[in-house]
Scaffold this motif. Structure first.
Motif, PDB file in Angstrom:
ATOM      1  N   ARG A  55      35.414  50.006  35.389  1.00 38.73           N
ATOM      2  CA  ARG A  55      36.825  50.078  35.771  1.00 38.73           C
ATOM      3  C   ARG A  55      37.020  49.639  37.211  1.00 38.73           C
ATOM      4  O   ARG A  55      38.005  48.998  37.550  1.00 38.73           O
ATOM      5  N   VAL A  56      36.040  49.957  38.081  1.00 33.13           N
ATOM      6  CA  VAL A  56      36.173  49.690  39.513  1.00 33.13           C
ATOM      7  C   VAL A  56      35.163  48.666  40.024  1.00 33.13           C
ATOM      8  O   VAL A  56      35.483  47.873  40.895  1.00 33.13           O
ATOM      9  N   LEU A  57      33.942  48.676  39.481  1.00 32.27           N
ATOM     10  CA  LEU A  57      32.890  47.784  39.972  1.00 32.27           C
ATOM     11  C   LEU A  57      32.344  46.882  38.880  1.00 32.27           C
ATOM     12  O   LEU A  57      32.265  47.277  37.710  1.00 32.27           O
ATOM     13  N   ALA A  58      31.945  45.676  39.302  1.00 31.42           N
ATOM     14  CA  ALA A  58      31.211  44.758  38.437  1.00 31.42           C
ATOM     15  C   ALA A  58      29.988  44.290  39.213  1.00 31.42           C
ATOM     16  O   ALA A  58      30.077  44.013  40.415  1.00 31.42           O
ATOM     17  N   LEU A 103      36.796  37.575  35.710  1.00 31.30           N
ATOM     18  CA  LEU A 103      38.046  37.119  35.099  1.00 31.30           C
ATOM     19  C   LEU A 103      37.891  36.987  33.585  1.00 31.30           C
ATOM     20  O   LEU A 103      38.792  37.374  32.825  1.00 31.30           O
ATOM     21  N   ALA A 104      36.770  36.443  33.151  1.00 28.35           N
ATOM     22  CA  ALA A 104      36.544  36.252  31.721  1.00 28.35           C
ATOM     23  C   ALA A 104      36.592  37.573  30.963  1.00 28.35           C
ATOM     24  O   ALA A 104      37.115  37.639  29.850  1.00 28.35           O
ATOM     25  N   MET A 105      36.071  38.630  31.580  1.00 26.14           N
ATOM     26  CA  MET A 105      35.997  39.908  30.887  1.00 26.14           C
ATOM     27  C   MET A 105      37.213  40.805  31.125  1.00 26.14           C
ATOM     28  O   MET A 105      37.631  41.537  30.236  1.00 26.14           O
ATOM     29  N   LYS A 106      37.778  40.760  32.333  1.00 26.33           N
ATOM     30  CA  LYS A 106      38.873  41.664  32.696  1.00 26.33           C
ATOM     31  C   LYS A 106      40.247  41.033  32.569  1.00 26.33           C
ATOM     32  O   LYS A 106      41.254  41.743  32.548  1.00 26.33           O
ATOM     33  N   GLY A 107      40.317  39.708  32.576  1.00 25.10           N
ATOM     34  CA  GLY A 107      41.613  39.039  32.608  1.00 25.10           C
ATOM     35  C   GLY A 107      42.030  38.801  34.052  1.00 25.10           C
ATOM     36  O   GLY A 107      41.211  38.795  34.963  1.00 25.10           O
ATOM     37  N   THR A 111      28.090  42.136  43.844  1.00 27.51           N
ATOM     38  CA  THR A 111      28.915  43.260  43.390  1.00 27.51           C
ATOM     39  C   THR A 111      30.368  42.972  43.735  1.00 27.51           C
ATOM     40  O   THR A 111      30.674  42.545  44.855  1.00 27.51           O
ATOM     41  N   TYR A 112      31.235  43.186  42.782  1.00 28.37           N
ATOM     42  CA  TYR A 112      32.680  42.997  42.960  1.00 28.37           C
ATOM     43  C   TYR A 112      33.388  44.330  42.751  1.00 28.37           C
ATOM     44  O   TYR A 112      32.966  45.153  41.941  1.00 28.37           O
ATOM     45  N   SER A 113      34.473  44.497  43.468  1.00 31.90           N
ATOM     46  CA  SER A 113      35.335  45.669  43.321  1.00 31.90           C
ATOM     47  C   SER A 113      36.698  45.222  42.822  1.00 31.90           C
ATOM     48  O   SER A 113      37.229  44.214  43.286  1.00 31.90           O
ATOM     49  N   MET A 114      37.234  45.968  41.865  1.00 30.41           N
ATOM     50  CA  MET A 114      38.565  45.683  41.342  1.00 30.41           C
ATOM     51  C   MET A 114      39.562  46.671  41.972  1.00 30.41           C
ATOM     52  O   MET A 114      39.242  47.839  42.126  1.00 30.41           O
ATOM     53  N   PRO A 115      40.750  46.177  42.305  1.00 32.19           N
ATOM     54  CA  PRO A 115      41.747  47.074  42.891  1.00 32.19           C
ATOM     55  C   PRO A 115      42.199  48.115  41.865  1.00 32.19           C
ATOM     56  O   PRO A 115      42.172  47.862  40.668  1.00 32.19           O
ATOM     57  N   PRO A 116      42.600  49.287  42.357  1.00 32.54           N
ATOM     58  CA  PRO A 116      43.111  50.297  41.417  1.00 32.54           C
ATOM     59  C   PRO A 116      44.383  49.786  40.751  1.00 32.54           C
ATOM     60  O   PRO A 116      45.158  49.046  41.366  1.00 32.54           O
ATOM     61  N   ALA A 137      40.241  41.015  42.761  1.00 33.72           N
ATOM     62  CA  ALA A 137      38.837  41.415  42.694  1.00 33.72           C
ATOM     63  C   ALA A 137      38.135  40.786  43.896  1.00 33.72           C
ATOM     64  O   ALA A 137      38.351  39.628  44.218  1.00 33.72           O
ATOM     65  N   VAL A 138      37.334  41.579  44.603  1.00 30.89           N
ATOM     66  CA  VAL A 138      36.717  41.092  45.844  1.00 30.89           C
ATOM     67  C   VAL A 138      35.218  41.388  45.862  1.00 30.89           C
ATOM     68  O   VAL A 138      34.760  42.379  45.297  1.00 30.89           O
ATOM     69  N   THR A 139      34.479  40.531  46.548  1.00 35.47           N
ATOM     70  CA  THR A 139      33.053  40.735  46.737  1.00 35.47           C
ATOM     71  C   THR A 139      32.844  41.907  47.683  1.00 35.47           C
ATOM     72  O   THR A 139      33.421  41.938  48.763  1.00 35.47           O
ATOM     73  N   THR A 140      32.011  42.860  47.274  1.00 29.38           N
ATOM     74  CA  THR A 140      31.700  43.993  48.151  1.00 29.38           C
ATOM     75  C   THR A 140      30.226  43.997  48.563  1.00 29.38           C
ATOM     76  O   THR A 140      29.851  44.745  49.453  1.00 29.38           O
ATOM     77  N   GLY A 141      29.421  43.179  47.910  1.00 32.13           N
ATOM     78  CA  GLY A 141      28.019  43.111  48.283  1.00 32.13           C
ATOM     79  C   GLY A 141      27.352  41.912  47.667  1.00 32.13           C
ATOM     80  O   GLY A 141      27.805  41.389  46.645  1.00 32.13           O
TER      81      GLY A 141
END
Length: 139
Positions: free
Chosen positions: A109-112, A70-74, A133-138, A79-83
């Motif tokens: 763009r897609v993963l953090a 959130l701090a970096m992307k807004g 690891t987090y994934s951001m929705p398209p 955004a969901v945990t994928t691993g």
């Protein structure tokens, strides 16, 4: 990379989209790709034997990475945990707050990918380490 949200903005946003964690975590600092989050340890966080439970420590790491995203992307509510990978290294001190020092190793763009060290407040050595690891929705 510029920080998109500051401590107060993130805390207000979490209250709005994730009210079930209200009061469980305190955002202490936000910086470029890094956050520091405190979990005030309560009786409900303890397991038999008087130590902080693994699920409580996992929650601290998971929420810390979410806060860093959130701090970096807004505002990325979805955004969901994928691993996740977790190493328990030392027994935390019962009744002492836990501190999570989290840094993002990748924010794409897609993963953090975040790396977390968790400490019992006042201890020099970490009690646990997590990689999330987090994934951001398209868009």
């Amino acid at each position: 990379m510029n920080v998109a949200m500051q401590v107060d903005e993130i805390a207000a946003y979490l209250d709005e989209v994730f009210p079930q964690v209200r009061g469980d975590f305190v955002i202490e600092a936000v910086a470029d790709r890094a956050v520091r989050v405190r979990m005030p340890v309560a009786e409900r966080h303890l397991r038999p034997g008087g130590t902080v439970s693994g699920p409580a420590m996992f929650a601290l790491a998971d929420v810390s990475v979410y806060i860093a995203v959130l701090a970096m992307k807004g505002r990325e509510a979805l955004a969901v945990t994928t691993g996740g990978s977790f190493d328990f290294m030392r027994k935390p001190v019962a009744g002492v707050d836990l501190i999570c020092e989290c840094r993002l190793l990748k924010i794409g763009r897609v993963l953090a990918v975040g790396d977390c060290l968790i400490y019992s407040d006042g201890m020099e050595e970490p009690v646990a380490r997590a990689s999330m690891t987090y994934s951001m929705p398209p868009k």
